[in-house]
Write an enzyme that holds these catalytic residues in place. Structure first.
Site, short mmCIF file in Angstrom:
data_model
loop_
_atom_site.label_atom_id
_atom_site.label_comp_id
_atom_site.label_asym_id
_atom_site.label_seq_id
_atom_site.Cartn_x
_atom_site.Cartn_y
_atom_site.Cartn_z
N LYS A 222 0.73 -1.24 -0.16
CA LYS A 222 -0.10 0.01 -0.02
C LYS A 222 0.77 1.12 0.02
CE LYS A 222 -4.43 -1.88 1.41
NZ LYS A 222 -5.35 -1.94 2.30
N ARG A 256 -3.30 -9.86 5.03
CA ARG A 256 -3.76 -9.96 3.69
C ARG A 256 -2.71 -9.40 2.80
NH1 ARG A 256 -5.89 -6.79 -0.03
NH2 ARG A 256 -7.47 -7.60 -1.63
N1 HH2 Z 1 -7.41 -4.03 0.98
C1 HH2 Z 1 -7.71 -3.88 -0.39
C2 HH2 Z 1 -8.78 -4.61 -0.93
N2 HH2 Z 1 -9.49 -5.34 0.14
N3 HH2 Z 1 -9.94 -6.29 2.42
C3 HH2 Z 1 -9.54 -6.28 3.63
N4 HH2 Z 1 -10.15 -7.11 4.30
N5 HH2 Z 1 -8.56 -5.42 4.06
C4 HH2 Z 1 -7.77 -4.63 3.20
O1 HH2 Z 1 -6.96 -3.64 3.80
C5 HH2 Z 1 -8.12 -4.73 1.61
C6 HH2 Z 1 -9.14 -5.55 1.49
C7 HH2 Z 1 -6.93 -3.13 -1.38
O2 HH2 Z 1 -7.74 -3.28 -2.71
P1 HH2 Z 1 -6.96 -2.77 -3.96
O3 HH2 Z 1 -6.64 -1.44 -3.75
O4 HH2 Z 1 -8.03 -3.11 -4.97
O5 HH2 Z 1 -5.42 -3.75 -4.40
P2 HH2 Z 1 -5.39 -5.15 -3.86
O6 HH2 Z 1 -6.55 -5.94 -3.69
O7 HH2 Z 1 -4.06 -5.59 -4.76
O8 HH2 Z 1 -4.62 -4.88 -2.35
#
Ligand code: HH2
Length: 278
Positions: A222, A256
């Protein structure tokens, strides 16, 4: 706190930190090639994550990056369902990352073990779909929507406010009949939070864990990691592992991550050697 997170057909023992591997089935991730190729690649990657040691594989068909636009229901279903079905058939514990009750419902029918909702089951009908199922549930905190969430977020006591929201969502699920042992909570790093808010949440994970639900932490690759290291998204593995270890040390039970193999190794070393003295 439950020593096990009940995910229907799977019981996730929380006697050690668990790893949720990220599998994005989004247009940007798999833009080249046709649909079959995209599916085959997604399933192949999911299986690789599981064999690298992921306890759950989190399948998402809608990017939630800051500024991301919503994906229509039919598109999300067509991306996610075949992958969920194929991985579930192989015995993988699949989590589905969606905000849409209809995607949740069909993914549950397709055999997923967990629903991971970055919107904390706030959409109309989401709690009802969750309550009608037996799967595990991860309720995440997000301020605003992905399209707007990073425009100047403000909090007083960020850990208290996020914790209050998560407790309210967990209670809403329980009031609808969901057993407590099926619920996990997640502060939602980067979702409507400035750097200082993310840092405070990471330091305060123990306060969230004290609410009595397993805590999920997603810091992998992130922006926060980039802000500290100055590295682009593809070069944040080491930074992400450091953050995952800190999260676990501070109270998270599930991390995650994109880089499953590396994180599993780091957690093994941490688990084996922490507390040892010369
Ligand atoms: N972060 C992303 C997506 N889903 N779910 C949970 N439980 N916690 C998180 O921190 C979280 C999540 C971030 O999503 P995105 O920016 O689409 O990218 P990526 O899925 O590659 O992390």
């Amino acid at each position: 706190m439950a020593a096990v997170l009940d995910c229907g057909a799977f019981a996730l023992a929380l006697d050690r930190p668990r790893v949720m591997g990220i599998l994005n089935v989004t247009a940007d991730s798999f833009s080249d090639g046709g649909r079959f190729l995209a599916e085959a690649r997604a399933v192949g990657h999911g299986l690789a994550l599981a064999s690298d040691g992921a306890d759950l594989v989190d399948v998402g068909g809608e990017s939630t990056r800051p500024g991301a636009e919503p994906v229509p229901l039919e598109v999300e279903l067509s991306r996610v369902l075949p992958v969920v079905r194929a991985l579930a058939r192989e015995g993988v514990a699949v989590s589905v990352d969606t905000m849409k009750p209809e995607v949740m419902r069909q993914a549950i029918d397709a055999g997923c073990a967990m629903v991971n909702d970055v919107n904390g089951f706030r959409a109309d009908g989401a709690v009802a779909v969750a309550a009608a199922s037996r799967v595990g549930l991860c309720a995440m905190h997000m301020r605003g929507t992905p399209a707007t969430m990073q425009s100047d977020p403000h909090y007083g006591d960020v850990v208290g406010e996020v914790g209050g929201f998560l407790l309210e969502r967990a209670r809403a699920l329980e009031a609808a009949g969901v057993a407590r042992g099926r619920i996990a909570i997640d502060p939602g790093f980067g979702f409507g939070k400035a750097f200082a808010h993310n840092a405070a949440l990471l330091a305060g994970l123990d306060r969230l864990a004290a609410l009595g639900y397993p805590v999920v932490a997603g810091l992998s690759r992130k922006r926060m990691i980039g802000e500290i290291t100055g590295r682009p998204v593809g070069d944040r593995v080491a930074g992400s592992i450091a953050a995952a270890l800190l999260a676990v040390q501070n109270g998270a039970q599930i991390v995650r991550v994109h880089d499953v193999k590396e994180t599993v190794d780091a957690l093994k070393v941490w688990g084996a050697l922490r507390g040892t003295r010369q």
